[in-house]
Motif scaffolding. Sequence first.
Motif, PDB file in Angstrom:
ATOM      1  N   VAL A 106       0.846  -1.196   0.000  1.00 23.87           N
ATOM      2  CA  VAL A 106       0.000   0.000   0.000  1.00 23.87           C
ATOM      3  C   VAL A 106       0.879   1.242   0.000  1.00 23.87           C
ATOM      4  O   VAL A 106       1.800   1.374   0.816  1.00 23.87           O
ATOM      5  N   ALA A 107       0.569   2.156  -0.916  1.00 23.39           N
ATOM      6  CA  ALA A 107       1.251   3.457  -0.973  1.00 23.39           C
ATOM      7  C   ALA A 107       0.276   4.527  -0.507  1.00 23.39           C
ATOM      8  O   ALA A 107      -0.845   4.613  -1.023  1.00 23.39           O
ATOM      9  N   VAL A 108       0.695   5.328   0.462  1.00 22.36           N
ATOM     10  CA  VAL A 108      -0.136   6.408   0.992  1.00 22.36           C
ATOM     11  C   VAL A 108       0.512   7.727   0.594  1.00 22.36           C
ATOM     12  O   VAL A 108       1.622   8.042   1.037  1.00 22.36           O
ATOM     13  N   LEU A 109      -0.182   8.491  -0.220  1.00 17.23           N
ATOM     14  CA  LEU A 109       0.344   9.761  -0.720  1.00 17.23           C
ATOM     15  C   LEU A 109      -0.330  10.909   0.029  1.00 17.23           C
ATOM     16  O   LEU A 109      -1.498  11.210  -0.181  1.00 17.23           O
ATOM     17  N   GLY A 110       0.432  11.515   0.924  1.00 16.41           N
ATOM     18  CA  GLY A 110      -0.086  12.529   1.827  1.00 16.41           C
ATOM     19  C   GLY A 110      -0.003  12.009   3.241  1.00 16.41           C
ATOM     20  O   GLY A 110      -0.652  11.018   3.583  1.00 16.41           O
ATOM     21  N   LEU A 111       0.801  12.656   4.087  1.00 15.59           N
ATOM     22  CA  LEU A 111       1.107  12.108   5.412  1.00 15.59           C
ATOM     23  C   LEU A 111       0.671  13.048   6.529  1.00 15.59           C
ATOM     24  O   LEU A 111       1.352  13.211   7.536  1.00 15.59           O
ATOM     25  N   GLY A 112      -0.510  13.636   6.361  1.00 10.47           N
ATOM     26  CA  GLY A 112      -1.092  14.443   7.419  1.00 10.47           C
ATOM     27  C   GLY A 112      -1.835  13.574   8.416  1.00 10.47           C
ATOM     28  O   GLY A 112      -1.490  12.401   8.618  1.00 10.47           O
ATOM     29  N   LEU A 113      -2.865  14.116   9.023  1.00  4.64           N
ATOM     30  CA  LEU A 113      -3.606  13.386  10.055  1.00  4.64           C
ATOM     31  C   LEU A 113      -4.155  12.060   9.534  1.00  4.64           C
ATOM     32  O   LEU A 113      -3.890  10.998  10.113  1.00  4.64           O
ATOM     33  N   ASP A 169      -0.343  -2.378  -4.934  1.00  4.28           N
ATOM     34  CA  ASP A 169      -1.647  -2.826  -5.411  1.00  4.28           C
ATOM     35  C   ASP A 169      -2.786  -2.021  -4.800  1.00  4.28           C
ATOM     36  O   ASP A 169      -3.947  -2.201  -5.154  1.00  4.28           O
ATOM     37  N   LEU A 170      -2.463  -1.081  -3.897  1.00  2.94           N
ATOM     38  CA  LEU A 170      -3.414  -0.080  -3.412  1.00  2.94           C
ATOM     39  C   LEU A 170      -2.682   1.249  -3.279  1.00  2.94           C
ATOM     40  O   LEU A 170      -1.628   1.315  -2.642  1.00  2.94           O
ATOM     41  N   HIS A 215       2.302   5.817 -13.736  1.00  6.53           N
ATOM     42  CA  HIS A 215       3.104   4.879 -12.951  1.00  6.53           C
ATOM     43  C   HIS A 215       2.257   3.842 -12.211  1.00  6.53           C
ATOM     44  O   HIS A 215       2.802   2.963 -11.545  1.00  6.53           O
ATOM     45  N   LEU A 216       0.933   3.945 -12.325  1.00 10.48           N
ATOM     46  CA  LEU A 216       0.040   3.007 -11.652  1.00 10.48           C
ATOM     47  C   LEU A 216       0.096   1.635 -12.316  1.00 10.48           C
ATOM     48  O   LEU A 216       0.057   1.530 -13.551  1.00 10.48           O
ATOM     49  N   SER A 217       0.149   0.600 -11.514  1.00  8.51           N
ATOM     50  CA  SER A 217       0.010  -0.747 -12.052  1.00  8.51           C
ATOM     51  C   SER A 217      -1.399  -0.933 -12.600  1.00  8.51           C
ATOM     52  O   SER A 217      -2.367  -0.391 -12.058  1.00  8.51           O
ATOM     53  N   ALA A 218      -1.516  -1.702 -13.667  1.00 10.55           N
ATOM     54  CA  ALA A 218      -2.831  -1.928 -14.271  1.00 10.55           C
ATOM     55  C   ALA A 218      -3.773  -2.636 -13.313  1.00 10.55           C
ATOM     56  O   ALA A 218      -4.997  -2.504 -13.420  1.00 10.55           O
ATOM     57  N   SER A 219      -3.229  -3.374 -12.358  1.00  8.86           N
ATOM     58  CA  SER A 219      -4.068  -4.115 -11.407  1.00  8.86           C
ATOM     59  C   SER A 219      -4.272  -3.379 -10.090  1.00  8.86           C
ATOM     60  O   SER A 219      -4.950  -3.884  -9.197  1.00  8.86           O
ATOM     61  N   ALA A 220      -3.688  -2.183  -9.953  1.00 12.07           N
ATOM     62  CA  ALA A 220      -3.774  -1.455  -8.691  1.00 12.07           C
ATOM     63  C   ALA A 220      -5.170  -0.870  -8.485  1.00 12.07           C
ATOM     64  O   ALA A 220      -5.852  -0.494  -9.442  1.00 12.07           O
ATOM     65  N   VAL A 221      -5.559  -0.776  -7.230  1.00 14.67           N
ATOM     66  CA  VAL A 221      -6.782  -0.069  -6.844  1.00 14.67           C
ATOM     67  C   VAL A 221      -6.375   1.310  -6.345  1.00 14.67           C
ATOM     68  O   VAL A 221      -5.420   1.455  -5.576  1.00 14.67           O
ATOM     69  N   LEU A 222      -7.097   2.321  -6.803  1.00 17.51           N
ATOM     70  CA  LEU A 222      -6.854   3.700  -6.392  1.00 17.51           C
ATOM     71  C   LEU A 222      -8.015   4.150  -5.516  1.00 17.51           C
ATOM     72  O   LEU A 222      -9.186   3.950  -5.861  1.00 17.51           O
ATOM     73  N   THR A 223      -7.702   4.742  -4.369  1.00 16.80           N
ATOM     74  CA  THR A 223      -8.740   5.244  -3.478  1.00 16.80           C
ATOM     75  C   THR A 223      -8.293   6.584  -2.913  1.00 16.80           C
ATOM     76  O   THR A 223      -7.190   7.055  -3.193  1.00 16.80           O
ATOM     77  N   ASP A 224      -9.158   7.205  -2.129  1.00 17.49           N
ATOM     78  CA  ASP A 224      -8.813   8.484  -1.509  1.00 17.49           C
ATOM     79  C   ASP A 224      -9.484   8.553  -0.151  1.00 17.49           C
ATOM     80  O   ASP A 224     -10.213   7.636   0.248  1.00 17.49           O
ATOM     81  N   VAL A 225      -9.226   9.646   0.569  1.00 18.91           N
ATOM     82  CA  VAL A 225      -9.806   9.793   1.911  1.00 18.91           C
ATOM     83  C   VAL A 225     -10.466  11.157   2.082  1.00 18.91           C
ATOM     84  O   VAL A 225     -10.681  11.619   3.195  1.00 18.91           O
ATOM     85  N   GLY A 226     -10.813  11.807   0.962  1.00 23.70           N
ATOM     86  CA  GLY A 226     -11.333  13.159   1.027  1.00 23.70           C
ATOM     87  C   GLY A 226     -12.787  13.243   1.435  1.00 23.70           C
ATOM     88  O   GLY A 226     -13.561  12.303   1.276  1.00 23.70           O
ATOM     89  N   THR A 227     -13.176  14.418   1.934  1.00 21.95           N
ATOM     90  CA  THR A 227     -14.537  14.624   2.407  1.00 21.95           C
ATOM     91  C   THR A 227     -15.546  14.625   1.269  1.00 21.95           C
ATOM     92  O   THR A 227     -16.627  14.048   1.384  1.00 21.95           O
ATOM     93  N   LEU A 228     -15.213  15.299   0.159  1.00 19.33           N
ATOM     94  CA  LEU A 228     -16.108  15.343  -0.994  1.00 19.33           C
ATOM     95  C   LEU A 228     -15.659  14.320  -2.025  1.00 19.33           C
ATOM     96  O   LEU A 228     -14.478  14.225  -2.352  1.00 19.33           O
ATOM     97  N   LYS A 229     -16.620  13.596  -2.559  1.00 23.19           N
ATOM     98  CA  LYS A 229     -16.297  12.500  -3.459  1.00 23.19           C
ATOM     99  C   LYS A 229     -16.468  12.838  -4.933  1.00 23.19           C
ATOM    100  O   LYS A 229     -15.735  12.326  -5.780  1.00 23.19           O
ATOM    101  N   GLN A 230     -17.425  13.687  -5.292  1.00 25.18           N
ATOM    102  CA  GLN A 230     -17.647  13.967  -6.707  1.00 25.18           C
ATOM    103  C   GLN A 230     -16.461  14.665  -7.376  1.00 25.18           C
ATOM    104  O   GLN A 230     -16.096  14.313  -8.508  1.00 25.18           O
TER     105      GLN A 230
END
Length: 320
Positions: free
Chosen positions: A8-15, A63-64, A84-99
């Motif tokens: 798992v790669a986490v981009l952004g290391l705040g709270l 892979d995430l 640079h994303l692997s074709a099989s990787a899942v991309l997600t986020d943690v933001g308040t607004l989703k659209q």
Amino acid sequence: MSTAFRRVAVLGLGLIGGSLLQALRQLGSEIVGYDVDSAAAAAASASGYPVAPTDAAAVHGADLVVLAMPLPEVAAAVQSLAPHLSASAVLTDVGTLKQPVLSAVREAAPAATFVGGHPLAGVEETGWNAADPLLFRDAPWALTLEDDTSLDAWLRMAELVCDLGGRPVPTTAADQDAAVGRVIGLPHVLAEALALTGLAGGPLGLSLAAGSYMSGSRVARTPPELVTTWCDGNPALVDALDDAIAHLTGARTALAAGESVFPLARRGHAARTNWERRRFEPVELVPSVEALRALGRAGGWVTAVLRDDDGHRLLGMRPV
């Protein structure tokens, strides 16, 4: 150890990103962090966490991939990491607004397997030093399920959230943003207004301020830059403000006429106490887009993702 994802790669290391990185290591996952802010990256590295020098290096072999930067930075981040994303990787986020995030991913990385996420676990403090690996325990975690979302990827994300102690709530991006406009955006706007209104009362009022004022204005301590990312660009917040203004206008009209705010107090009291007294029952689901969305819209969540010879089964809770 969580079996949902290997690396798992986490981009952004705040709270939120920092808490997630720490929690994932406690699960035994292979992790790597990255942050454009050299101070945040250095703080995480000094704490013993692996930090990549670039976003490309961070997402290589993952892979995430978790987008945990502020919303205004998401579009550029997706554009930068997409090649640079692997074709099989899942991309997600943690933001308040989703659209807005969904739109950014569809524009800059249309081939990515994306599942939008929003852990409702924030506190007023920010930055790596506020990170807590237990932050997500019992926290609702919205996971978006659009018509083109991979159900398998969604289930893997739900499994990971359960492993972190969170409560995966299936929803669409539009439904999520409409809901948080009322339970996140509106409370922050009201808290700012209350803080300013109390200040306008002068030193005597502030010296008498106690529980009601402190509780009501507590989230006004949140950095303004974050508040704007949770509110700006969400049309649903306008509707929520209209409702709140109507309630306040009704109270003002009553008081100006020498009448009572009792009707508003009675209805508000009932709304709050009924919410606290909600009861839930366990439910078992064969996962489908329709069943999951219905569970989320009813106020339910997933408690476990089970695998057997017939495929996946879900355990969850729904209101009764």
